[in-house]
Design a protein around this motif. Structure first.
Motif, mmCIF file in Angstrom:
data_model
loop_
_atom_site.group_PDB
_atom_site.id
_atom_site.type_symbol
_atom_site.label_atom_id
_atom_site.label_comp_id
_atom_site.label_asym_id
_atom_site.label_seq_id
_atom_site.Cartn_x
_atom_site.Cartn_y
_atom_site.Cartn_z
ATOM 1 N N THR A 118 0.843 -1.192 0.064
ATOM 2 C CA THR A 118 -0.163 0.163 -0.108
ATOM 3 C C THR A 118 0.779 1.231 0.006
ATOM 4 O OG1 THR A 118 -0.232 0.425 2.277
ATOM 5 C CG2 THR A 118 -1.538 -1.208 1.591
ATOM 6 N N ARG A 119 0.474 2.298 -0.592
ATOM 7 C CA ARG A 119 1.191 3.753 -0.532
ATOM 8 C C ARG A 119 0.639 4.483 0.685
ATOM 9 N NH1 ARG A 119 3.664 5.443 -5.976
ATOM 10 N NH2 ARG A 119 4.870 3.675 -6.731
ATOM 11 N N PHE A 120 -0.106 3.898 1.453
ATOM 12 C CA PHE A 120 -0.694 4.741 2.549
ATOM 13 C C PHE A 120 0.548 4.899 3.651
ATOM 14 C CE2 PHE A 120 -4.367 2.936 0.609
ATOM 15 C CZ PHE A 120 -5.456 4.082 0.884
ATOM 16 N N ILE A 121 0.430 6.051 4.136
ATOM 17 C CA ILE A 121 1.339 6.331 5.275
ATOM 18 C C ILE A 121 0.717 6.145 6.558
ATOM 19 C CG2 ILE A 121 2.890 8.242 6.435
ATOM 20 C CD1 ILE A 121 3.117 9.494 3.696
ATOM 21 N N TYR A 122 1.268 5.286 7.469
ATOM 22 C CA TYR A 122 0.475 4.917 8.520
ATOM 23 C C TYR A 122 0.848 6.059 9.554
ATOM 24 C CZ TYR A 122 -0.818 0.423 6.726
ATOM 25 O OH TYR A 122 -1.029 -0.448 5.972
ATOM 26 N N LYS A 123 0.082 6.462 10.516
ATOM 27 C CA LYS A 123 0.313 7.277 11.564
ATOM 28 C C LYS A 123 0.708 6.485 12.707
ATOM 29 C CE LYS A 123 -2.599 11.277 10.355
ATOM 30 N NZ LYS A 123 -3.575 12.055 10.533
ATOM 31 N N ASN A 124 1.602 7.040 13.778
ATOM 32 C CA ASN A 124 2.284 6.445 15.058
ATOM 33 C C ASN A 124 0.939 5.811 15.875
ATOM 34 O OD1 ASN A 124 4.393 5.415 16.090
ATOM 35 N ND2 ASN A 124 4.148 7.117 17.695
ATOM 36 N N LYS A 125 -0.081 6.498 15.769
ATOM 37 C CA LYS A 125 -1.248 5.936 16.725
ATOM 38 C C LYS A 125 -1.682 4.418 16.133
ATOM 39 C CE LYS A 125 -3.231 10.197 18.289
ATOM 40 N NZ LYS A 125 -4.661 11.014 18.016
ATOM 41 N N THR A 126 -1.687 4.276 14.822
ATOM 42 C CA THR A 126 -1.948 3.040 14.377
ATOM 43 C C THR A 126 -0.925 1.938 14.472
ATOM 44 O OG1 THR A 126 -3.427 4.089 12.627
ATOM 45 C CG2 THR A 126 -2.686 1.997 12.123
ATOM 46 N N LEU A 127 0.368 2.461 14.175
ATOM 47 C CA LEU A 127 1.517 1.482 14.389
ATOM 48 C C LEU A 127 1.686 0.627 15.772
ATOM 49 C CD1 LEU A 127 4.050 3.465 12.096
ATOM 50 C CD2 LEU A 127 2.675 1.654 11.430
ATOM 51 N N LYS A 128 1.343 1.726 16.633
ATOM 52 C CA LYS A 128 1.304 1.124 18.135
ATOM 53 C C LYS A 128 0.495 0.138 18.536
ATOM 54 C CE LYS A 128 1.581 4.851 20.585
ATOM 55 N NZ LYS A 128 1.900 6.230 21.405
ATOM 56 N N LEU A 129 -0.616 -0.181 17.714
ATOM 57 C CA LEU A 129 -1.750 -0.734 18.291
ATOM 58 C C LEU A 129 -1.435 -2.268 18.229
ATOM 59 C CD1 LEU A 129 -4.633 1.122 16.732
ATOM 60 C CD2 LEU A 129 -4.188 0.776 19.160
ATOM 61 N N PRO A 130 -0.764 -2.804 17.397
ATOM 62 C CA PRO A 130 -0.363 -4.455 17.205
ATOM 63 C C PRO A 130 0.366 -4.867 18.332
ATOM 64 C CG PRO A 130 -0.243 -3.822 14.901
ATOM 65 C CD PRO A 130 -0.590 -2.352 15.873
ATOM 66 N N LYS A 131 0.073 -5.947 19.213
ATOM 67 C CA LYS A 131 0.570 -6.339 20.186
ATOM 68 C C LYS A 131 2.013 -6.693 19.878
ATOM 69 C CE LYS A 131 -3.389 -8.703 22.109
ATOM 70 N NZ LYS A 131 -4.187 -9.860 22.430
ATOM 71 N N ILE A 132 2.506 -7.148 18.830
ATOM 72 C CA ILE A 132 4.125 -7.347 18.666
ATOM 73 C C ILE A 132 4.454 -6.311 17.806
ATOM 74 C CG2 ILE A 132 5.586 -9.053 17.269
ATOM 75 C CD1 ILE A 132 3.639 -11.418 17.805
ATOM 76 N N ALA A 133 3.781 -6.231 16.571
ATOM 77 C CA ALA A 133 4.583 -5.006 15.892
ATOM 78 C C ALA A 133 3.650 -4.898 14.506
ATOM 79 C CB ALA A 133 5.819 -5.284 15.215
ATOM 80 N N ALA A 134 3.953 -3.618 13.859
ATOM 81 C CA ALA A 134 3.582 -3.534 12.321
ATOM 82 C C ALA A 134 4.698 -3.713 11.371
ATOM 83 C CB ALA A 134 2.913 -2.081 12.230
ATOM 84 N N ILE A 135 4.710 -4.465 10.442
ATOM 85 C CA ILE A 135 5.854 -4.734 9.688
ATOM 86 C C ILE A 135 5.661 -4.436 8.295
ATOM 87 C CG2 ILE A 135 6.930 -6.323 11.151
ATOM 88 C CD1 ILE A 135 6.117 -8.485 9.665
ATOM 89 N N ASN A 136 6.460 -4.100 7.385
ATOM 90 C CA ASN A 136 6.157 -3.555 6.014
ATOM 91 C C ASN A 136 7.213 -4.451 5.226
ATOM 92 O OD1 ASN A 136 5.549 -1.604 3.862
ATOM 93 N ND2 ASN A 136 7.571 -0.990 4.132
ATOM 94 N N ILE A 137 6.855 -4.392 3.831
ATOM 95 C CA ILE A 137 7.561 -5.078 2.998
ATOM 96 C C ILE A 137 7.867 -3.879 1.814
ATOM 97 C CG2 ILE A 137 7.880 -6.662 0.824
ATOM 98 C CD1 ILE A 137 5.446 -7.911 2.060
ATOM 99 N N HIS A 138 9.333 -3.614 1.953
ATOM 100 C CA HIS A 138 9.782 -2.382 1.342
ATOM 101 C C HIS A 138 10.583 -2.945 -0.119
ATOM 102 C CE1 HIS A 138 12.015 1.311 0.216
ATOM 103 N NE2 HIS A 138 13.068 0.459 0.332
ATOM 104 N N HIS A 139 10.144 -2.429 -1.224
ATOM 105 C CA HIS A 139 10.639 -2.920 -2.512
ATOM 106 C C HIS A 139 11.859 -2.248 -2.933
ATOM 107 C CE1 HIS A 139 6.504 -4.004 -1.932
ATOM 108 N NE2 HIS A 139 7.034 -5.272 -2.393
ATOM 109 N N GLY A 140 12.861 -2.336 -1.695
ATOM 110 C CA GLY A 140 14.317 -2.008 -2.066
ATOM 111 C C GLY A 140 15.211 -2.761 -1.110
ATOM 112 N N LEU A 141 16.502 -2.628 -1.355
ATOM 113 C CA LEU A 141 17.152 -3.234 -0.136
ATOM 114 C C LEU A 141 17.618 -2.039 0.819
ATOM 115 C CD1 LEU A 141 19.344 -5.476 -2.613
ATOM 116 C CD2 LEU A 141 17.582 -6.279 -1.043
ATOM 117 N N LEU A 142 17.139 -1.992 2.080
ATOM 118 C CA LEU A 142 17.534 -1.343 3.270
ATOM 119 C C LEU A 142 18.705 -1.882 3.914
ATOM 120 C CD1 LEU A 142 13.848 -0.878 4.855
ATOM 121 C CD2 LEU A 142 15.261 0.939 3.336
#
Length: 254
Positions: A118-142
């Protein structure tokens, strides 16, 4: 463990990124202790069809065609057959930062949230809600290559293509790295056609994300591979007309 996989109604990837979803669901279908549900963010609009047409006219005819095709397929709920096959519950939301979506994460008691193209930008309020984490698939080599369309720029600059599974935080492409995977190096015939490359990469992403989930499930924590720190980060954006022409001159079909 309860998992929400979040993707867009329409993506730029051939088959609308459904090869990723099919790979992920099939790899995890026998895991009785996992509960997977799909969230689709509603982004389908005439603007995407127009963007697909514009890309085709600029020379990126494969990418443009697939984008237009995906907008049409999404209008007919193209993922229903897939989710029915694997008995995956599906939910629709406008974006990941609405009160309704945040309340859904809470009531669902989500352990892990996965952002999948998705190209949506998640705000911190959303990212803090999952018990373990929110994770992303970035289509580049970090950690070095950040931004959008990193795989396309990698072709232009004769670098390996690949993706990174990483923790999401309030800064884009910034969280700790869980897994990096190369999908092609110079000389790989897949690199001659960008649409084919990202289609095949999506299959790999589904399998690698499933491996990541199983590792997290085993210990109920994140298998961090590395800090996401670069001394010389490169930020890329969507290609412009001249960038597309240069890629076509290199013999890369778009």
């Amino acid at each position: 463990m309860k998992i929400l996989v979040v993707t867009s109604e329409v993506t730029f990837v051939p088959e609308n990124y459904n090869l990723f979803l099919e790979g992920l669901f099939s790899e995890l279908s026998s895991e009785n202790e996992l509960s997977l549900e799909l969230v689709i963010l509603k982004n389908n609009s005439p603007a995407l069809t127009a963007k697909g047409l514009a890309l085709a006219l600029m020379g990126a005819r494969h990418i443009g065609f697939h984008l237009m095709k995906n907008t049409l397929k999404a209008a007919f709920k193209d993922r229903k057959e897939l989710t029915d096959k694997f008995k995956i519950k599906t939910h629709y939301f406008e974006n990941p930062n609405t009160p309704e979506f945040r309340e859904f994460i809470r009531t669902h008691e989500t352990d892990l949230l996965i952002n999948a193209r998705t190209r949506f930008i998640y705000k911190n309020k959303t990212l803090k809600l999952p018990k373990i984490a929110a994770i992303n698939i970035h289509h580049g080599l970090l950690p070095d290559y950040r931004g959008t369309m990193c795989d396309l720029w990698a072709l232009k600059e004769d670098r390996p293509t690949g993706f990174t599974i990483h923790v999401m935080d309030k800064k884009i492409d910034n969280g700790a790295i869980i897994r990096t995977v190369q999908t092609s190096v110079l000389g790989n015939p897949l690199r001659s056609n960008f649409a084919t490359l990202i289609k095949e990469s999506s299959r790999i992403e589904g399998i690698e994300m499933a491996k990541t989930i199983l590792t997290i499930k085993k210990n109920y924590n994140l298998p961090i591979q590395a800090d996401n720190i670069s001394l010389n980060p490169v930020y890329t954006k969507n290609p412009k007309f001249l960038d597309i022409r240069k890629l076509l001159q290199k013999g890369i079909e778009l």
